[in-house]
Design a protein around this motif. Sequence first.
Motif, short mmCIF file in Angstrom:
data_model
loop_
_atom_site.label_atom_id
_atom_site.label_comp_id
_atom_site.label_asym_id
_atom_site.label_seq_id
_atom_site.Cartn_x
_atom_site.Cartn_y
_atom_site.Cartn_z
N ASP A 28 0.86 -1.17 0.00
CA ASP A 28 0.00 0.00 0.00
C ASP A 28 0.90 1.23 0.00
OD1 ASP A 28 -1.65 2.24 1.11
OD2 ASP A 28 -3.17 0.67 1.27
N ALA A 29 0.55 2.24 -0.77
CA ALA A 29 1.40 3.42 -0.88
C ALA A 29 1.57 4.15 0.45
CB ALA A 29 0.83 4.38 -1.93
N THR A 73 6.02 8.22 3.37
CA THR A 73 5.49 6.97 2.81
C THR A 73 6.20 6.58 1.52
OG1 THR A 73 3.80 8.10 1.49
CG2 THR A 73 3.23 7.53 3.77
N ILE A 74 6.06 5.32 1.15
CA ILE A 74 6.69 4.83 -0.07
C ILE A 74 6.05 5.48 -1.29
CG2 ILE A 74 5.20 2.80 -0.25
CD1 ILE A 74 8.97 3.06 -1.11
N GLY A 75 4.74 5.74 -1.25
CA GLY A 75 4.08 6.42 -2.36
C GLY A 75 4.61 7.83 -2.53
N GLY A 76 4.80 8.54 -1.43
CA GLY A 76 5.35 9.89 -1.49
C GLY A 76 6.77 9.89 -2.03
N TRP A 77 7.55 8.88 -1.63
CA TRP A 77 8.94 8.80 -2.12
C TRP A 77 8.97 8.59 -3.62
CZ3 TRP A 77 11.47 4.44 -4.25
CH2 TRP A 77 12.84 4.62 -4.47
N LEU A 78 8.09 7.74 -4.16
CA LEU A 78 8.05 7.52 -5.60
C LEU A 78 7.74 8.81 -6.36
CD1 LEU A 78 6.21 4.07 -5.83
CD2 LEU A 78 8.59 4.55 -6.44
N ASP A 95 6.41 13.25 -13.11
CA ASP A 95 5.25 12.90 -13.95
C ASP A 95 4.93 11.41 -13.84
OD1 ASP A 95 7.57 12.06 -15.15
OD2 ASP A 95 6.96 12.61 -17.20
N LEU A 96 4.98 10.91 -12.64
CA LEU A 96 4.75 9.48 -12.39
C LEU A 96 3.38 9.03 -12.87
CD1 LEU A 96 6.41 7.23 -10.83
CD2 LEU A 96 4.87 7.68 -8.91
N LYS A 97 3.34 7.86 -13.49
CA LYS A 97 2.07 7.30 -13.94
C LYS A 97 2.06 5.80 -13.73
CE LYS A 97 3.54 7.12 -18.80
NZ LYS A 97 4.87 7.70 -18.57
N LYS A 98 0.89 5.20 -13.83
CA LYS A 98 0.74 3.77 -13.60
C LYS A 98 1.65 2.98 -14.54
CE LYS A 98 -2.74 0.08 -13.45
NZ LYS A 98 -4.18 -0.25 -13.59
N GLY A 138 -5.76 9.40 -10.08
CA GLY A 138 -5.29 10.75 -10.38
C GLY A 138 -3.79 10.81 -10.21
N SER A 139 -3.30 11.71 -9.37
CA SER A 139 -1.86 11.80 -9.09
C SER A 139 -1.49 11.10 -7.79
CB SER A 139 -1.44 13.27 -9.02
OG SER A 139 -2.18 13.95 -8.01
N HIS A 140 -2.46 10.36 -7.24
CA HIS A 140 -2.26 9.69 -5.96
C HIS A 140 -1.92 8.22 -6.18
CE1 HIS A 140 -2.74 8.38 -1.89
NE2 HIS A 140 -3.89 7.75 -2.11
N VAL A 141 -0.72 7.81 -5.69
CA VAL A 141 -0.31 6.42 -5.81
C VAL A 141 -1.08 5.58 -4.81
CG1 VAL A 141 1.63 4.80 -5.69
CG2 VAL A 141 2.00 7.13 -6.52
N LEU A 142 -1.65 4.45 -5.28
CA LEU A 142 -2.42 3.58 -4.40
C LEU A 142 -1.61 2.35 -3.97
CD1 LEU A 142 -5.92 3.65 -6.17
CD2 LEU A 142 -5.17 4.97 -4.19
#
Length: 437
Positions: free
Chosen positions: A365-366, A388-393, A399-402, A420-424
Amino acid sequence: MLTTKLILIVLLIGANAFFVASEFSLVRVRTSRIDQLIAEGNKKAASAKKVITKLDSYLSTTQLGITVISLVLGWLGEPTLRVIFNPLLDKLHVPHTLSHVVTFIISFLIITFFSVVVGELAPKNIAIQKAEDIVLFVAKPLIFFNKLMFPFTWTLNQSSRFVTKALGYDITSDHEITHSEEELRIILSESLKSGEINQSEYKYVNNIFEFDNRIAKEIMVPRTEVVTVDKSDRIEDLIQLAQKEKYTRYPVTDGDKDNIIGVINMKEVLTDYVAAPEVRKDALIDPYINPIIHVIETVPIQGILARMQKDNTHMAVLLDEYGGTAGIITVEDILEEIVGEIRDEFDTDEVPLIQKVGENHYILDAKVLIEDVNDLLAIGISDEEVDTIGGWLLTQKYDLKKGDVVPFQSYEFKVADMEGSHVLYVDVTKKQEVAPQ
């Protein structure tokens, strides 16, 4: 006469064993365990408590006993055994001058062997393993002997304090053995290995140590995942939302999530609705809005728990440095830091924060903390700006994307899902080692 001396030697070795066992058991026994026995009504425990609360005095008593007995054994043992071995050496026609040396060496070795093995090593090992039982057994005899030898032990203690102070140390006579957090962790680990505590108990106590180091934003429900109602909503809207989300409490906003003014407990709404059918579904939710506390997101979680207990509330709003809503935190979030995930009958679709798919393959989980990822993968991600790991990514690629992959050390972090721009979710796998050509 010879028999009497041999019996006396045996008694002296036994007395030495008594004082050695007393000394090691006094140092080894736990004060908390003696207090527990006193509470349970154990009569011997009161004497044991008296002894261990004046540890320096009674240790001096045991050391005095050991020293005196050793001197007496040395004085009595060699002449006694010489009487036994001299006739044997005479029959072997050993010269008188040589026989004196031989009997001395043999007598010294025999007395030393029994004194060390029977009088010291064996009782020491027993006292270490059975400290509690030994202390309860020796407490009253030690009290008697301490009173009998008080002038000598008092003189020895005062002399010892004078020497230690002259060397620059200040040691008080009354002291408690305390342990640092790291020492307690080691003790817990050893207790787990020996079977004194189980894995769950070990985990709970370790989590309590970690609990003190956590801050609220590390365990909060982030703003993007907070489900709210507006103060202008009707009871019908609230019931429809509860049917979908299945939460007990909902923060109430006045416009947007940066202006949370209270919290609604669905139990109150449904209790009134069932008890009073005349309550209209189109009525506003305003009468059911309860106060909610607001705290900065960097507050330690033990502080926010104390605040919640004081204000009788189960939810708090966390504010960022600009005064906006960073997220919310509940009592359940805090308790889960100690006991682990708590799931109710509505959490059937909830997945763990860390899912192990295979060897060196995880779905995270991000919201998983960077420090937990480091512990899990034995790597060294470091970033003071995010938790969090999501924030680090997101800090690694703007321009991070799936589907994007971010390599780090021996692992690859792939964005498994985004909103959206939120990593899950993040798919983590270990890099394949390329065999040398």
